[in-house]
Design a protein around this motif. Structure first.
Motif, short mmCIF file in Angstrom:
data_model
loop_
_atom_site.label_atom_id
_atom_site.label_comp_id
_atom_site.label_asym_id
_atom_site.label_seq_id
_atom_site.Cartn_x
_atom_site.Cartn_y
_atom_site.Cartn_z
N TYR A 25 0.79 -1.23 0.00
CA TYR A 25 0.00 0.00 0.00
C TYR A 25 0.82 1.28 0.00
CZ TYR A 25 -3.93 -3.06 0.94
OH TYR A 25 -4.88 -4.04 0.85
N GLY A 27 2.53 2.88 -2.40
CA GLY A 27 2.20 3.76 -3.53
C GLY A 27 0.82 4.37 -3.41
N TYR A 28 -0.12 3.57 -2.94
CA TYR A 28 -1.50 4.01 -2.75
C TYR A 28 -1.54 5.15 -1.73
CZ TYR A 28 -6.44 3.44 -1.32
OH TYR A 28 -7.76 3.64 -1.00
N TYR A 30 0.96 7.01 -0.74
CA TYR A 30 1.73 8.14 -1.24
C TYR A 30 0.90 9.00 -2.20
CZ TYR A 30 5.28 10.92 -3.55
OH TYR A 30 5.98 11.97 -4.07
N SER A 31 0.14 8.35 -3.08
CA SER A 31 -0.66 9.13 -4.04
C SER A 31 -1.72 9.96 -3.33
CB SER A 31 -1.28 8.23 -5.10
OG SER A 31 -2.28 7.41 -4.56
N TYR A 34 0.25 12.83 -1.69
CA TYR A 34 0.77 13.78 -2.67
C TYR A 34 -0.34 14.65 -3.26
CZ TYR A 34 3.69 15.84 -6.22
OH TYR A 34 4.37 16.75 -6.99
N ARG A 40 6.91 16.03 -2.46
CA ARG A 40 7.41 14.67 -2.29
C ARG A 40 7.81 14.38 -0.85
NH1 ARG A 40 12.17 12.38 -2.02
NH2 ARG A 40 13.32 14.23 -2.63
N GLU A 44 6.00 11.76 1.70
CA GLU A 44 6.72 10.61 2.25
C GLU A 44 6.63 10.60 3.78
OE1 GLU A 44 10.63 10.99 0.55
OE2 GLU A 44 9.98 10.15 -1.37
#
Length: 184
Positions: A25, A27-28, A30-31, A34, A40, A44
């Motif tokens: 998860y 990337g999920y 993070y999107s 973001y 960035r 993070e």
């Protein structure tokens, strides 16, 4: 790894839970971060804070849907971070636009108590359930994930003007529903 396995690792207090959560998860989350923060490093940090919050929350909680649980935590953590940052520098971004668009529908002074929040959640869920899937997805992309109109247009295949028009109509429907329920 399956969600129940990841949750079991949390209950076992295994640090592998964080590693597996990040793999599945990261990337999920993070999107989501973001889309709110547009930075960035801050995104993070929000994801890292999400992992820490999950570690501190599981156990005793056992989420039914780990992805939704993490998304909600990431969203709240990122919005809190955005508020702190914007108090300092009054930055722009999609979150301002999305919240301003919804401001005309929701009177926040009426949802101060927890009971009112729960009732509002029920009304919003009923509203979302009543929408066709395409409209619901566009609405959630904008007001839950805080995607830009351009991103929604690219993902949905609709023109930006169609997305804007659809969101305008959906806010009108939401305003009407909230008015019927006594929130506006």
């Amino acid at each position: 790894m399956e969600d129940q396995g990841i949750i079991a690792l949390f209950f076992d207090r295994s640090e592998q839970a964080i590693v597996e959560t990040g793999k599945k998860y990261g990337g999920y989350c993070y999107s989501i971060a973001y889309n709110i923060l547009s930075n960035r490093e801050d995104s993070e940090e929000s994801v890292s804070d999400t992992y820490l919050a999950a570690w501190n929350t599981i156990p005793p909680r056992r989420p039914n849907f780990l992805n939704a649980f993490l998304a909600k935590m990431t969203r709240h953590i990122s919005i809190d971070r955005w508020r702190k940052l914007s108090a300092k520098k009054r930055g722009g971004g999609e979150i301002i636009l999305a919240l301003e668009e919804l401001e005309e529908c929701v009177d926040t002074s009426n949802v101060e108590t927890e009971l009112a929040k729960q009732e509002l959640t029920r009304v919003l869920n009923a509203f979302l359930s009543s929408l066709p899937e395409t409209e619901r997805n566009v609405f959630l992309c904008r007001y839950w994930y805080l995607d830009s109109i351009q991103t929604i247009s690219e993902v949905s295949g609709f023109s930006q003007s169609k997305v804007t028009s659809m969101l305008h109509r959906l806010r009108g429907k939401l305003r009407k529903k909230l008015s019927e329920e006594g929130y506006v």
